[in-house]
Motif scaffolding. Structure first.
Motif, PDB file in Angstrom:
ATOM      1  N   ARG A 110       0.849  -1.185   0.000  1.00  0.00           N
ATOM      2  CA  ARG A 110       0.000   0.000   0.000  1.00  0.00           C
ATOM      3  C   ARG A 110       0.882   1.231   0.000  1.00  0.00           C
ATOM      4  N   TRP A 111       0.493   2.265  -0.738  1.00  0.00           N
ATOM      5  CA  TRP A 111       1.233   3.522  -0.693  1.00  0.00           C
ATOM      6  C   TRP A 111       0.799   4.249   0.565  1.00  0.00           C
ATOM      7  N   VAL A 112       1.721   4.586   1.464  1.00  0.00           N
ATOM      8  CA  VAL A 112       1.307   5.180   2.736  1.00  0.00           C
ATOM      9  C   VAL A 112       1.826   6.596   2.953  1.00  0.00           C
ATOM     10  N   ALA A 113       2.799   7.037   2.135  1.00  0.00           N
ATOM     11  CA  ALA A 113       3.368   8.370   2.363  1.00  0.00           C
ATOM     12  C   ALA A 113       2.514   9.444   1.698  1.00  0.00           C
ATOM     13  N   ASP A 114       2.622  10.696   2.207  1.00  0.00           N
ATOM     14  CA  ASP A 114       1.867  11.800   1.626  1.00  0.00           C
ATOM     15  C   ASP A 114       2.553  12.330   0.366  1.00  0.00           C
ATOM     16  N   ASP A 115       3.856  12.371   0.429  1.00  0.00           N
ATOM     17  CA  ASP A 115       4.579  12.920  -0.721  1.00  0.00           C
ATOM     18  C   ASP A 115       4.991  11.813  -1.677  1.00  0.00           C
ATOM     19  N   ILE A 116       5.278  12.192  -2.900  1.00  0.00           N
ATOM     20  CA  ILE A 116       5.708  11.243  -3.921  1.00  0.00           C
ATOM     21  C   ILE A 116       6.998  11.760  -4.545  1.00  0.00           C
ATOM     22  N   PRO A 117       8.117  11.159  -4.219  1.00  0.00           N
ATOM     23  CA  PRO A 117       9.366  11.622  -4.832  1.00  0.00           C
ATOM     24  C   PRO A 117       9.394  11.258  -6.319  1.00  0.00           C
ATOM     25  N   GLU A 118      10.180  12.042  -7.035  1.00  0.00           N
ATOM     26  CA  GLU A 118      10.271  11.883  -8.486  1.00  0.00           C
ATOM     27  C   GLU A 118      10.523  10.423  -8.899  1.00  0.00           C
ATOM     28  N   LYS A 119      11.477   9.805  -8.223  1.00  0.00           N
ATOM     29  CA  LYS A 119      11.898   8.460  -8.652  1.00  0.00           C
ATOM     30  C   LYS A 119      10.786   7.410  -8.527  1.00  0.00           C
ATOM     31  N   TYR A 120       9.776   7.680  -7.681  1.00  0.00           N
ATOM     32  CA  TYR A 120       8.701   6.694  -7.508  1.00  0.00           C
ATOM     33  C   TYR A 120       7.392   7.130  -8.161  1.00  0.00           C
ATOM     34  N   LYS A 121       7.456   8.140  -8.993  1.00  0.00           N
ATOM     35  CA  LYS A 121       6.225   8.665  -9.598  1.00  0.00           C
ATOM     36  C   LYS A 121       5.409   7.577 -10.277  1.00  0.00           C
ATOM     37  N   GLU A 122       6.077   6.859 -11.155  1.00  0.00           N
ATOM     38  CA  GLU A 122       5.376   5.799 -11.901  1.00  0.00           C
ATOM     39  C   GLU A 122       4.772   4.760 -10.962  1.00  0.00           C
ATOM     40  N   LEU A 123       5.596   4.393  -9.977  1.00  0.00           N
ATOM     41  CA  LEU A 123       5.136   3.382  -9.016  1.00  0.00           C
ATOM     42  C   LEU A 123       3.896   3.878  -8.279  1.00  0.00           C
ATOM     43  N   ALA A 124       3.966   5.112  -7.770  1.00  0.00           N
ATOM     44  CA  ALA A 124       2.857   5.655  -6.992  1.00  0.00           C
ATOM     45  C   ALA A 124       1.595   5.776  -7.835  1.00  0.00           C
ATOM     46  N   ASN A 125       1.765   6.107  -9.100  1.00  0.00           N
ATOM     47  CA  ASN A 125       0.605   6.238  -9.979  1.00  0.00           C
ATOM     48  C   ASN A 125      -0.145   4.928 -10.184  1.00  0.00           C
ATOM     49  N   ALA A 126       0.543   3.842  -9.981  1.00  0.00           N
ATOM     50  CA  ALA A 126      -0.100   2.543 -10.183  1.00  0.00           C
ATOM     51  C   ALA A 126      -1.048   2.182  -9.045  1.00  0.00           C
ATOM     52  N   PHE A 127      -1.038   3.007  -7.992  1.00  0.00           N
ATOM     53  CA  PHE A 127      -1.954   2.747  -6.872  1.00  0.00           C
ATOM     54  C   PHE A 127      -3.160   3.658  -6.971  1.00  0.00           C
ATOM     55  N   SER A 128      -4.330   3.112  -6.682  1.00  0.00           N
ATOM     56  CA  SER A 128      -5.448   4.030  -6.494  1.00  0.00           C
ATOM     57  C   SER A 128      -5.508   4.331  -5.006  1.00  0.00           C
ATOM     58  N   GLU A 129      -6.003   5.498  -4.707  1.00  0.00           N
ATOM     59  CA  GLU A 129      -6.035   6.056  -3.347  1.00  0.00           C
ATOM     60  C   GLU A 129      -6.208   5.006  -2.228  1.00  0.00           C
ATOM     61  N   GLY A 130      -5.177   4.857  -1.394  1.00  0.00           N
ATOM     62  CA  GLY A 130      -5.285   4.033  -0.194  1.00  0.00           C
ATOM     63  C   GLY A 130      -5.485   2.533  -0.430  1.00  0.00           C
TER      64      GLY A 130
END
Ligand SMILES: Nc1ncnc2c1ncn2[C@@H]1O[C@H](COP(=O)(O)OP(=O)(O)OP(=O)(O)O)[C@@H](O)[C@H]1O
Ligand SMILES: [Zn+2]
Length: 790
Positions: A110-130
Motif C-alpha cells: 500500500r502507498w502510505v506516504a503523503d509525498d511522492i518523490p520523483e523516482k517513484y512517480k510511476e510506481l505511486a501512480n499505479a496505486f489508487s487512493e489508499g
C-alpha cells in the motif's frame, strides 16, 4: 543475448537456463517465470551462446540487486553442496540468505506516504487512493519496469507498506505490567497469600515492572485480588523484542594459560593465514575456550573475520557470555530467537565488515563474512550439526570445505571427537593438538560403574547412587543426574490383553507423559489424552515402559523430600527461558539436584557440582545403529565431565546393565584414544565410516503395496549394480524396510550404500535414480553421510 543458469529454490536436480540482454553478475537475485509462476532465483554462470540450440529460452524478468548477495566463495560452496549432498544449488543458495531477502510476490503493498518523490512517480501512480495491491498486479501494470526493486527500496524508505506474512517473532510483543497505585497499604492487613504477594511487589522498589517477574511465586488470581482492591493495576505494554543477550558481568576473565594451552596456541598459530584443519582434542574441563580466544584475537587484530560454530546457542550461555565480555560489539550472535528483520540487519552488518566475529549454530557457517580467516567448530562431534531436511548438510563438513575455498584455518574442538575427524588426524590430513589435563591441578572425577543386573533389577537407583546423593546433599554440594529419555515412561501396555498404545501415524509405541496425562509420539509429535482404561479390553491396569525423566523426578522426590530438584528436558523447556532460569538458579545454589536429558550434557561449568549420576547408560546403547557405541561413549564422557570442575573433587556413578561394554568402560576412564582404537577396528571390519562412506536413499509412500512392489523390483535391479564395481568398492544393504517402518502415515524403506570413495557412491546413486526408473509416486530422499539410519 546472454544465457544464465538460474538457481531456483526448488529441489529438482536439473539445470534451468534463462536469457537476458544484460550482463548480470553471479550471485544477484533475479525474477523469472517458472511453471507460469513468478519466482525469485539466484543468477549463476553466464554463457555467450545458448546451451542448447533448439530451445527458446525465457527472458529474465527483473534483476533485483546491483551487487551479488552471494559472493564468489559462498557460490563455490553452494555448488559444492549441490554436487556433494544431492540438493539443488538453488536450495543451497537460499539456505545462505536471510528469509527477509526473499520477497513474497503474493504479498500486498500500500502507498502510505503523503509525498511522492520523483523516482517513484510511476510506481505511486499505479496505486489508487489508499488501496492495497499485490506485487504481481503491480508488475502487470508496470510492464518492463524494475517493480520488485522499487517496492523493496520504497518499503525500506517508508513510502510503501508491505503486508508480509510475519513470523510470530516479527510481531510486536505485548506483556503485562504491574503498576503500583497505593504504596501505603500495610501488607499485614491482608489475607496471607495477598500479604506475601504485596510484600514481593513492594520489595521490587520499582513503580512498574513485568508481571512475569513475580509470576513464579505468586498466582495470577492473588495479583488480581490486589488489583480489585485498587492497590495495583495490571496493564499491557508493547515491548521491543530485545536483542538476545545474556546478562554478563562485563568483566573479562583473566586466566594464566598452562603449558599445554600455550603449546596448542603456538602450534596452531604457526599455520596462520592458510587452510589447514586442526583437531583440538582436550579432555572435559581442560580449557579449550581459553585456547580459542587468543587465536581469534590474533586474527581479528589483523582485520580478518572469524566464524565460531557451537551446537546450540541456547544451551551454551556460558560460552556466549565469555565471548560477549571478550569481544563486545564486534560480535554477532546468530540464534533462532532472532526475528527475520533482526536476522537481516545482522546479516548486513556482517557483510559490511562491522561484525568481525560470528557465533552461532550450523547455519552461521553461511555468514557473508568478508576476508574470512578462521573457522572454529566447537563440540565438533555433535549430531546437531547435521541438518535433517533439505539441504541435508553437516555444518562441520561444510566448515572444512568453506575453509578450503576461502583459504582459512579451521579448528575442530572436542573432548570426544568424531571418529571421522580422529581418523583424518591419524592419516595426517588434520593436525592434532591435545589438552590432557585440567588446569590448576584439578583432577578428573572418580568414576564408578554400578551394574544394575543382579541386585537392582527393576530398581531405578542403586544403593551406591542413593548414598552418594545423600552424602553430597549433606555437604550442600550440587548433583547432576542424567537420564536420556523424557516423559514418564517409554510405553503403556494393558496388563490383561497386552494391548500397546501406539501412534496411529507411525505404528510406534507412544510415550506416556504424566504431567499432562497424555500419550505422545516422540517421532511425529502426535498427542492424545492417556486412556483411563484399555481401548481394547476395557481393563484398568497397565504396565509402564522404561522410565523417563518424569518418573525419575517422581522417585527422587520420594527418596529426597528435602532436596530442591529441577528437571530440564524439552518438555520443561517449552516454558520460555527455562534454560536461563536453570542457569541462574544453579549458579546461585538454589538447586540441589539438576535432572535432565542430553540438554544438560553440554558445556555446563558449575564449580559446586561434585556428583554426576547417569541413571541408565544403556538408553543410547540399545538403539540399532552403528553409531550407538560412539553416542553412548560421548554422552557418558561429556556428562561425567561436569563433575568436579573446580577445587572440590568430583565423583561420577554410571548405572548400567552392560557394565562390561567397552563404550562404558572407556567413558569411565575418560579415555577417548582407547575408545577410538577399539571402535575403529569394529568399523573397519564392518565397512562403516570412517573407512567407507555412507549414503542412504529413503523411499516413502502412503501406499504400502505399491511401495513393496517397487522395492521388490528395485532389489532385483540392485543385484546387477554390484557387478559393475570392482570387488569391495561398494556394499549395498537393502532395499529393506527402515527400522521405523511407518512414520507420519508414510511407509518407509531404505537402501544403504557403503562406498570406498565419494565417486563410487555417486555412481551408485546415479544408477539407481536415473536408470532404474522408480515410480514417480514414490517419494525419495538422499542422505549423504547420514547420522541416523532409523
Ligand atoms: N589456564 C587456566 N587457568 C585457570 N582456569 C582455567 C584455565 N583454563 C581454563 N580455565 C577454566 O576452566 C574451566 C573449563 O574451561 P572450558 O569451559 O574452556 O573447558 P572445556 O575444555 O571447554 O571443557 P568441556 O569440553 O568440558 O566443556 C572454565 O571455568 C575456565 O575458565
Ligand atoms: Zn507418530
Amino acid at each position: 543475448m546472454f544465457y544464465y543458469e538460474i538457481y531456483l529454490p526448488i529441489n529438482i536436480l536439473k539445470e534451468f537456463y534463462y536469457c537476458s540482454p544484460l550482463e548480470i553478475p553471479e550471485g544477484v537475485r533475479v525474477l523469472v517465470s517458472f511453471n507460469r509462476k513468478d519466482m525469485i532465483g539466484i543468477c549463476g554462470t553466464r554463457f555467450e551462446s545458448a546451451p542448447e540450440k533448439d530451445i527458446r529460452y525465457k527472458q529474465i524478468i527483473e534483476v533485483l540487486d546491483q551487487q551479488p548477495l552471494i559472493d564468489s566463495q559462498l557460490m563455490s560452496l553452494a555448488k559444492w553442496m549441490g554436487e556433494y549432498y544431492y540438493c539443488s544449488t538453488g536450495t543451497a543458495c537460499f539456505a545462505m540468505l536471510p528469509a527477509w531477502l526473499i520477497p513474497d510476490i503474493q504479498a500486498e503493498v500500500r502507498w502510505v506516504a503523503d509525498d511522492i518523490p520523483e523516482k517513484y512517480k510511476e510506481l505511486a501512480n499505479a496505486f489508487s487512493e489508499g488501496q492495497a495491491q499485490k506485487v504481481s498486479e503491480l508488475r502487470k501494470k508496470l510492464k518492463g519496469k524494475p517493480v520488485l526493486q522499487w517496492v523493496e527500496k520504497a518499503t525500506e524508505e517508508g513510502y510503501l507498506e508491505l503486508n508480509r506474512k510475519l513470523s510470530p517473532k516479527d510481531k510486536p510483543k505485548t506483556v503485562n505490567y504491574i503498576h503500583i497505585i497505593d504504596k501505603t497499604v500495610d501488607p499485614n492487613s491482608l489475607p496471607s497469600k495477598q500479604k506475601e504477594a504485596l510484600q514481593l511487589i513492594y520489595a521490587k522498589s520499582k513503580e512498574e515492572f513485568p508481571l512475569a517477574e513475580i509470576s513464579r511465586d505468586v498466582s495470577y488470581s492473588v495479583v488480581h485480588a490486589l488489583e480489585r482492591k485498587g492497590i495495583i493495576s495490571i496493564f499491557p505494554r508493547k515491548i521491543e523484542r530485545e536483542f538476545f543477550r545474556f546478562e554478563t558481568s562485563g568483566l573479562k576473565k583473566v586466566v594464566t594459560l598452562n603449558e599445554e594451552q600455550e603449546r596448542a596456541i603456538q602450534e596452531i598459530l604457526q599455520h596462520k593465514g592458510h587452510f589447514q584443519v586442526h583437531l583440538l582434542y582436550g579432555i572435559t574441563g581442560s580449557g579449550k575456550t581459553e585456547v580459542y580466544i587468543p587465536i581469534i584475537r590474533s586474527y581479528i587484530q589483523e582485520g580478518k573475520g572469524v566464524i565460531f560454530l557451537i551446537p546450540e546457542i541456547a544451551l551454551t550461555p556460558q560460552m556466549v557470555e565469555r565471548f560477549q565480555a571478550e569481544f563486545g560489539d564486534i560480535l554477532a550472535i546468530s540464534h533462532s530467537q532472532l526475528s527475520d528483520r533482526q536476522r537481516l540487519e545482522q546479516w548486513q552488518r556482517i557483510a559490511k565488515g562491522e561484525c568481525r566475529l560470528v557465533i552461532g549454530a550450523r547455519s552461521a557457517i553461511f555468514s557473508p563474512m568478508p576476508n574470512l580467516g578462521l573457522i572454529i567448530v566447537d563440540e565438533e562431534h555433535e549430531q546437531s550439526y547435521k541438518q535433517e531436511n533439505n539441504p541435508r548438510y553437516n555444518g562441520r563438513d561444510v566448515a572444512v570445505m568453506r575453509g578450503k575455498i576461502s583459504d582459512a584455518q579451521v579448528i575442530l574442538g572436542s573432548a570426544t571427537p568424531s571418529l571421522e575427524s580422529w581418523y583424518n588426524q591419524k592419516k595426517g590430513k588434520y593436525l592434532l593438538h591435545c589438552l590432557n589435563s585440567r588446569p590448576l591441578d584439578i583432577k578428573l572425577p572418580q568414576v564408578q560403574i554400578v551394574s544394575l543386573c543382579e541386585d537392582y533389577s527393576q530398581q531405578m537407583f542403586s544403593d551406591e547412587l542413593i548414598s552418594a546423593i545423600s552424602f553430597r546433599l549433606e555437604r550442600k554440594e550440587q548433583v547432576i543426574l542424567f537420564q536420556n529419555r523424557r516423559g514418564f515412561s517409554s510405553y503403556m501396555q494393558c496388563l490383561k490383553c497386552g494391548e500397546l498404545i501406539k501412534c496411529p501415524n507411525c505404528d510406534i509405541s507412544m510415550y506416556y507423559h504424566r504431567d499432562r496425562e497424555e500419550m505422545q509420539c516422540h517421532y511425529c509429535g502426535n498427542t492424545y489424552p492417556s486412556p483411563r482404561k484399555c481401548p481394547q479390553c476395557g481393563s484398568y491396569s497397565f504396565v509402564y515402559g522404561s522410565p523417563g525423566t518424569q518418573k525419575v523426578e517422581q522417585t527422587l522426590r520420594i527418596l529426597f523430600p528435602q532436596a530442591r530438584i529441577l528437571r530440564l528436558d524439552s518438555d520443561s523447556a517449552r516454558q520460555q527461558d527455562i534454560y536461563k532460569i536453570m542457569f541462574r538458579r544453579m549458579k546461585d545454589k538454589e538447586v540441589d539436584i539438576l535432572l535432565g536429558t542430553q540438554m544438560i550434557s553440554k558445556g555446563l561449568d558449575f564449580p559446586e557440582v561434585t556428583l554426576v549420576g547417569i541413571v541408565n547408560a544403556d538408553i543410547s546403547l540399545n538403539i540399532p545403529d552403528f553409531r550407538a557405541a560412539e553416542r553412548t561413549f560421548q554422552l557418558c564422557t561429556q556428562v561425567a565431565g561436569r563433575s568436579g570442575r573446580a577445587d572440590k573433587e568430583g565423583e561420577v556413578i554410571i548405572q548400567t546393565y552392560n557394565p562390561r561394554h567397552y563404550a562404558i568402560i572407556y567413558a569411565s576412564k575418560q579415555d577417548f584414544p582407547g575408545f577410538a582404537e577399539e571402535e575403529l577396528s569394529h568399523r573397519r571390519h564392518l565397512y562403516y565410516p570412517p573407512y567407507y562412506r555412507l549414503a542412504r536413499i529413503l523411499f516413502q509412500s502412503a501406499d504400502n503395496n505399491l511401495l513393496q512392489e517397487e522395492m521388490d523390483e528395485l532389489s532385483q535391479k540392485v543385484k546387477n549394480l554390484l557387478n559393475t564395481f570392482p570387488q569391495g568398492e561398494i556394499f549395498l544393504l537393502g532395499p529393506v524396510p527402515a527400522p521405523f517402518t511407518k512414520m507420519k502415515n508414510l511407509y518407509r524403506w531404505h537402501l544403504i550404500i557403503k562406498g570406498r570413495t565419494t565417486q563410487s557412491i555417486k555412481k551408485a546413486i546415479n544408477t539407481v535414480l536415473n536408470e532404474y526408473k522408480i515410480s514417480s509416486t514414490i517419494h525419495y530422499t538422499i542422505d549423504i553421510d547420514p547420522t541416523t539410519l532409523m
